[in-house]
Design a protein around this motif. Structure first.
Motif, PDB file in Angstrom:
ATOM      1  N   PRO A 139       0.795  -1.239   0.000  1.00 45.01           N
ATOM      2  CA  PRO A 139       0.000   0.000   0.000  1.00 45.01           C
ATOM      3  C   PRO A 139       0.821   1.278   0.000  1.00 45.01           C
ATOM      4  N   TYR A 140       2.133   1.208   0.258  1.00 41.18           N
ATOM      5  CA  TYR A 140       2.925   2.439   0.359  1.00 41.18           C
ATOM      6  C   TYR A 140       3.905   2.584  -0.803  1.00 41.18           C
ATOM      7  N   SER A 141       3.757   1.747  -1.836  1.00 42.68           N
ATOM      8  CA  SER A 141       4.580   1.823  -3.051  1.00 42.68           C
ATOM      9  C   SER A 141       6.064   1.639  -2.777  1.00 42.68           C
ATOM     10  N   ALA A 142       6.396   0.950  -1.706  1.00 37.49           N
ATOM     11  CA  ALA A 142       7.779   0.586  -1.413  1.00 37.49           C
ATOM     12  C   ALA A 142       7.968  -0.898  -1.739  1.00 37.49           C
ATOM     13  N   THR A 143       9.222  -1.293  -1.995  1.00 39.46           N
ATOM     14  CA  THR A 143       9.461  -2.668  -2.443  1.00 39.46           C
ATOM     15  C   THR A 143       9.032  -3.691  -1.408  1.00 39.46           C
ATOM     16  N   TYR A 144       9.259  -3.416  -0.136  1.00 41.14           N
ATOM     17  CA  TYR A 144       9.046  -4.445   0.881  1.00 41.14           C
ATOM     18  C   TYR A 144       7.940  -4.083   1.873  1.00 41.14           C
ATOM     19  N   ASP A 145       6.849  -3.534   1.408  1.00 43.18           N
ATOM     20  CA  ASP A 145       5.805  -3.140   2.356  1.00 43.18           C
ATOM     21  C   ASP A 145       4.573  -4.045   2.303  1.00 43.18           C
ATOM     22  N   SER A 146       4.661  -5.204   1.643  1.00 43.03           N
ATOM     23  CA  SER A 146       3.551  -6.155   1.656  1.00 43.03           C
ATOM     24  C   SER A 146       4.010  -7.457   2.301  1.00 43.03           C
ATOM     25  N   ARG A 147       3.367  -7.816   3.405  1.00 41.38           N
ATOM     26  CA  ARG A 147       3.687  -9.072   4.081  1.00 41.38           C
ATOM     27  C   ARG A 147       2.917 -10.248   3.485  1.00 41.38           C
ATOM     28  N   TRP A 148       2.156  -9.982   2.418  1.00 45.38           N
ATOM     29  CA  TRP A 148       1.312 -11.016   1.828  1.00 45.38           C
ATOM     30  C   TRP A 148       1.829 -11.491   0.470  1.00 45.38           C
ATOM     31  N   ASP A 149       2.973 -10.989   0.055  1.00 46.27           N
ATOM     32  CA  ASP A 149       3.438 -11.273  -1.300  1.00 46.27           C
ATOM     33  C   ASP A 149       4.895 -11.710  -1.281  1.00 46.27           C
ATOM     34  N   LEU A 150       5.173 -12.879  -1.842  1.00 43.46           N
ATOM     35  CA  LEU A 150       6.546 -13.377  -1.926  1.00 43.46           C
ATOM     36  C   LEU A 150       7.482 -12.376  -2.566  1.00 43.46           C
ATOM     37  N   MET A 151       7.050 -11.696  -3.641  1.00 44.31           N
ATOM     38  CA  MET A 151       7.931 -10.800  -4.373  1.00 44.31           C
ATOM     39  C   MET A 151       8.010  -9.414  -3.738  1.00 44.31           C
ATOM     40  N   SER A 152       7.406  -9.260  -2.575  1.00 45.53           N
ATOM     41  CA  SER A 152       7.611  -8.083  -1.741  1.00 45.53           C
ATOM     42  C   SER A 152       8.335  -8.570  -0.483  1.00 45.53           C
ATOM     43  N   ALA A 153       7.656  -8.669   0.629  1.00 43.11           N
ATOM     44  CA  ALA A 153       8.295  -9.138   1.868  1.00 43.11           C
ATOM     45  C   ALA A 153       7.449 -10.206   2.542  1.00 43.11           C
ATOM     46  N   GLY A 154       6.755 -11.009   1.727  1.00 44.53           N
ATOM     47  CA  GLY A 154       5.829 -11.991   2.274  1.00 44.53           C
ATOM     48  C   GLY A 154       6.537 -13.190   2.872  1.00 44.53           C
ATOM     49  N   GLY A 155       6.378 -13.378   4.174  1.00 48.30           N
ATOM     50  CA  GLY A 155       6.975 -14.524   4.837  1.00 48.30           C
ATOM     51  C   GLY A 155       6.831 -14.409   6.342  1.00 48.30           C
ATOM     52  N   TYR A 156       7.289 -15.424   7.039  1.00 48.59           N
ATOM     53  CA  TYR A 156       7.194 -15.450   8.501  1.00 48.59           C
ATOM     54  C   TYR A 156       8.322 -16.321   9.033  1.00 48.59           C
ATOM     55  N   TYR A 157       8.645 -16.158  10.304  1.00 45.06           N
ATOM     56  CA  TYR A 157       9.707 -16.962  10.900  1.00 45.06           C
ATOM     57  C   TYR A 157       9.110 -18.211  11.513  1.00 45.06           C
ATOM     58  N   ASP A 158       9.584 -19.360  11.067  1.00 50.14           N
ATOM     59  CA  ASP A 158       9.153 -20.645  11.610  1.00 50.14           C
ATOM     60  C   ASP A 158      10.218 -21.116  12.605  1.00 50.14           C
ATOM     61  N   TYR A 159       9.885 -21.056  13.898  1.00 48.41           N
ATOM     62  CA  TYR A 159      10.867 -21.412  14.923  1.00 48.41           C
ATOM     63  C   TYR A 159      11.238 -22.880  14.863  1.00 48.41           C
ATOM     64  N   GLY A 160      10.299 -23.728  14.469  1.00 42.60           N
ATOM     65  CA  GLY A 160      10.604 -25.151  14.361  1.00 42.60           C
ATOM     66  C   GLY A 160      11.618 -25.440  13.274  1.00 42.60           C
ATOM     67  N   GLN A 161      11.571 -24.672  12.186  1.00 43.41           N
ATOM     68  CA  GLN A 161      12.510 -24.843  11.079  1.00 43.41           C
ATOM     69  C   GLN A 161      13.733 -23.931  11.197  1.00 43.41           C
ATOM     70  N   ALA A 162      13.679 -22.986  12.137  1.00 38.30           N
ATOM     71  CA  ALA A 162      14.778 -22.037  12.364  1.00 38.30           C
ATOM     72  C   ALA A 162      15.134 -21.274  11.099  1.00 38.30           C
ATOM     73  N   THR A 163      14.095 -20.839  10.374  1.00 40.91           N
ATOM     74  CA  THR A 163      14.326 -20.050   9.168  1.00 40.91           C
ATOM     75  C   THR A 163      13.079 -19.256   8.824  1.00 40.91           C
ATOM     76  N   HIS A 164      13.249 -18.190   8.051  1.00 44.73           N
ATOM     77  CA  HIS A 164      12.098 -17.480   7.505  1.00 44.73           C
ATOM     78  C   HIS A 164      11.526 -18.286   6.337  1.00 44.73           C
ATOM     79  N   VAL A 165      10.214 -18.434   6.313  1.00 42.87           N
ATOM     80  CA  VAL A 165       9.517 -19.249   5.310  1.00 42.87           C
ATOM     81  C   VAL A 165       8.614 -18.339   4.488  1.00 42.87           C
ATOM     82  N   ALA A 166       8.542 -18.603   3.193  1.00 42.53           N
ATOM     83  CA  ALA A 166       7.869 -17.699   2.253  1.00 42.53           C
ATOM     84  C   ALA A 166       6.360 -17.870   2.229  1.00 42.53           C
TER      85      ALA A 166
END
Length: 353
Positions: free
Chosen positions: A283-310
């Motif tokens: 919504p702010y026309s910046a590259t990484y301002d969408s948490r819902w889109d892989l090609m922006s910044a979409g992902g979350y930290y999975d503690y069980g996998q010890a990595t950010h997941v897309a």
């Protein structure tokens, strides 16, 4: 009538000679005509970073890479970045390349009528697209950031593996089954060699990292290549494509250059670039301002996998890749009202032919 002075006569002569000087063979030699495949490379910093970028590399038939500086109007006149990406082009440059500094393009001409990504990629991004991941150590950096088994898990057929991820995201249209990981291999040079004048050389990294693995890896068997390094690159990991001549004729392949800090989410994001889609924004026309889109910044930290997941790509990018059937698209027209039921799709486990 005023009599001309010696100074005014000299100015007149100089004015008359300037066009001749500009058109002289010496001036013409400053220009160069380059032909090859144009590759758009996208840069991404670590998770949480706002760093992003885009570079244009022309790789000729001899494997020489030249970075181009392209104006927005040059890109638009040929159909835009996505229409030029992975296309054979002829470029007139303001000077001959010297192997390091970028050259400014005077003109860009595609070899054929520009084709939008939605047309070109829909046919290409279907079926199995196995990737080979080559783990390379700089000669002066001993650390191995992760064991090979971690990267094998990230490429695997079950969560959080990217074969599972791409099958789910494409509803069974694309997978990376048959992917493999090789290394760690030691590069023949210290890290500084791959950064001439302080700037990352994709050509040097690609040449040496694929060369040290070539005895074990049949690169012709893979649709894409991940080059994973054990140190920092230039602050980014990169995704896009390259023209590679290994194990057969030169061909264009999806390619990523991964810094030591890369995660499963980085692999998915740069892998997305290797399929073709660019960055997107929220919504702010910046590259990484969408948490819902892989090609922006979409992902979350999975503690069980010890990595950010897309997260998934947005529907726009799925459509560009030919992953949305025409019957499932609805384009709202002004002044119309319609109720649409949105349902969660089940996970797709197999690749459709």
């Amino acid at each position: 009538m005023q009599r001309p002075t010696l100074r005014s006569t000299r100015r007149s002569l100089l004015g008359a000679l300037l066009p001749l000087i500009a058109a002289s063979p010496a001036a013409a030699q400053q220009q160069a005509t380059l032909t090859g495949t144009l590759h758009v490379l996208w840069a991404d910093g670590p998770t949480g970073s706002e760093a992003a970028g885009e570079r244009y590399l022309l790789v000729d038939d001899a494997g020489r890479a030249t970075e181009l500086l392209l104006r927005p109007d040059q890109l638009e006149s040929t159909g835009g970045v996505l229409a030029l990406n992975r296309r054979r082009v002829t470029v007139t440059a303001e000077r001959a390349p010297d192997g390091s500094a970028p050259v400014r393009a005077s003109s860009v001409r595609a070899a054929a009528t520009p084709v939008r990504l939605s047309v070109a990629a829909a046919a290409a991004q279907a079926g199995q697209k196995p990737f080979v991941t080559v783990l390379c150590r700089f000669a002066d950096v001993a650390a191995e950031p992760r064991p090979r088994a971690t990267y094998e898990r990230w490429l695997g057929a079950s969560y959080p593996g990217l074969d599972d991820y791409w099958r789910e995201a494409s509803e069974g249209r694309v997978g990376i089954g048959g992917s493999a990981v090789y290394g760690w291999y030691t590069l023949p040079r210290a890290r500084s060699y791959y950064f001439p004048d302080g700037k990352l050389s994709y050509a040097r990294l690609t040449e040496d990292c694929t060369a040290v693995a070539d005895a074990e890896v049949n690169f012709a068997a893979y649709a894409g290549i991940n080059l994973q390094f054990n140190g920092e690159l230039d602050g980014y990991s990169w995704g896009g494509s390259w023209t590679l001549a290994r194990d057969g004729r030169a061909r264009t392949v999806g390619m990523t250059w991964m810094a030591s800090w890369s995660t499963q989410m980085t692999y998915a994001h740069e892998g997305g670039h290797s399929f073709g889609p660019p960055h997107s924004s929220g919504p702010y026309s910046a590259t990484y301002d969408s948490r819902w889109d892989l090609m922006s910044a979409g992902g979350y930290y999975d503690y069980g996998q010890a990595t950010h997941v897309a997260n998934h790509p947005i529907a726009y990018h799925k459509d560009l890749l030919g992953w949305v059937a025409p019957a499932r698209k609805y384009v709202a027209e002004a002044g119309t009202t319609r109720t649409i039921v949105i349902e969660r799709k089940p996970t797709c486990g197999s690749i459709r032919s």
